[in-house]
Design an enzyme around this catalytic site. Structure first.
Site, PDB file in Angstrom:
ATOM      1  CE  LYS A  54      -3.785  -2.443   2.256  1.00 50.96           C
ATOM      2  NZ  LYS A  54      -4.489  -2.797   3.494  1.00 50.96           N
ATOM      3  CD  GLN A 100      -3.251  -4.354   6.584  1.00 50.49           C
ATOM      4  OE1 GLN A 100      -3.190  -3.347   5.867  1.00 50.49           O
ATOM      5  NE2 GLN A 100      -3.847  -5.467   6.187  1.00 50.49           N
ATOM      6  CG  ASP A 123      -9.397  -0.013   4.960  1.00 53.01           C
ATOM      7  OD1 ASP A 123      -9.117  -0.252   3.771  1.00 53.01           O
ATOM      8  OD2 ASP A 123      -8.729  -0.442   5.920  1.00 53.01           O
TER       9      ASP A 123
END
Ligand code: NDP
Length: 297
Positions: A54, A100, A123
């Site tokens: 990422k 994460q 997200d």
């Protein structure tokens, strides 16, 4: 029949290319670059590797990123406080904030994710963003769901009036993807692809999954069970999208028995090189969107 490959890696590269131009425009207008802050808890190799890809993608498109690594022993309260500090820009400007997953078992993941302000929730996991998506007015769409939809649109695979069977009902993949594909076309949308589908969601209590997948024009496997979807579960000419990531004997494989299914399907996404890179590209797109929304406030 040998299926055409849905090349997520190639499409992600093209998306990154156009995002790079948009990021330059943003930087020219506001005198700074969008910035993504990622919280990485513990030392799981898979999580570290996802975070690395990422951050690398952010760098490729000119987005600044920072990874804050926290020991496995961090408590829920400490992680909530960290996310709140990031949201207060105490770790530099944070347009997008990502925690994460998975978090260690002792941590209340919902409490930590809910601490991410909804307008920086790249997200798309915050209840406000989930609610907006369910009402057909999405802001941040969960990246994997957005990536799958984009793959279908890019390959001009029709969804309107088609039957999509999604195996997996998680909040991060199965559920948001079902909402996206079943939605009415968004107002002003130049394409009617990626919506207007009839969607069935299967899960671990569905019984004979093949009964459902054999009826599908499009099968999406988002389970985390190697080779769960076999050729006898797919109808000839179907599109098969494999979200699953499983490590078997040191190799990455999906939830689909790729070789035999590719002989029967019209389209298939590989693992690796399919949905994974699209997830990362959508995260980068969400980060730019978060930065743009912030500058408009
Ligand atoms: P979850 O574990 O949260 O959800 C898995 C879903 O699969 C659940 O709904 C579960 O049912 C269902 N399920 C489990 N076993 C079966 C079975 N035998 N038959 C039918 N359904 C079953 O996983 P995620 O949604 O987070 O991830 C799914 C997979 O996708 C994983 O391999 C993950 O690594 C991968 N992934 C890949 C991404 C990418 O970018 N390519 C991004 C995110 C995830 P129930 O709800 O009843 O438990």
């Amino acid at each position: 029949m040998t299926a055409q490959v849905l090349d997520g890696k190639g499409l992600a590269g093209r998306i990154e290319h156009s995002l790079r131009d948009e990021v330059e425009t943003f930087a020219g207008m506001f005198g700074r670059r969008p910035r993504l802050v990622v919280v990485l808890v513990g030392d799981m190799a898979a999580s570290a590797s996802y975070v690395k890809s990422k951050a690398a993608a952010a760098t490729r498109v000119g987005i600044d990123s920072d990874v804050i690594a926290v020991p496995e022993t961090a408590t829920t309260a400490e992680l909530v406080a960290l996310v709140q500090a990031i949201a207060a820009d105490q770790h530099g400007p944070a347009d997008g904030i990502l925690v994460q997953l998975p978090l260690p078992r002792h941590v209340d993941a919902v409490a930590v994710l809910d601490a991410v302000p909804p307008d920086r929730d790249v997200d798309g996991f915050h209840p406000e963003n989930a609610g907006l998506l369910s009402q057909g007015r999405p802001r941040f769409i969960p990246c994997t769901a957005a990536g799958v939809q984009r793959m279908l649109i890019d390959a001009a695979i029709p969804t309107a009036g088609k039957h999509v069977v999604i195996v997996g009902r998680s909040d991060i993949v199965g559920k948001p993807l079902a909402l996206l594909l079943a939605q009415r076309p968004p107002a002003g949308c130049p394409t009617d692809g990626g919506c207007d589908a009839t969607v069935t969601i299967c899960h671990s209590r569905s019984g004979d999954i093949g009964h459902f997948t054999r009826q599908a024009d499009i099968v999406v496997a988002a389970v985390g069970r190697p080779r769960l979807i076999t050729a006898d579960m797919v109808r000839p000419g179907a599109t098969v999208i494999d979200v699953g990531i499983n490590r078997v004997d040191g190799k990455l494989i999906g939830d689909v028995d790729y070789g035999p299914v590719a002989e029967k399907a019209a389209w298939i996404s590989p693992v690796p090189g399919g949905v994974g890179p699209m997830t990362v590209a959508m995260l980068i797109a969400n980060t730019l969107l978060a930065a743009e929304l912030r500058m408009k406030r």
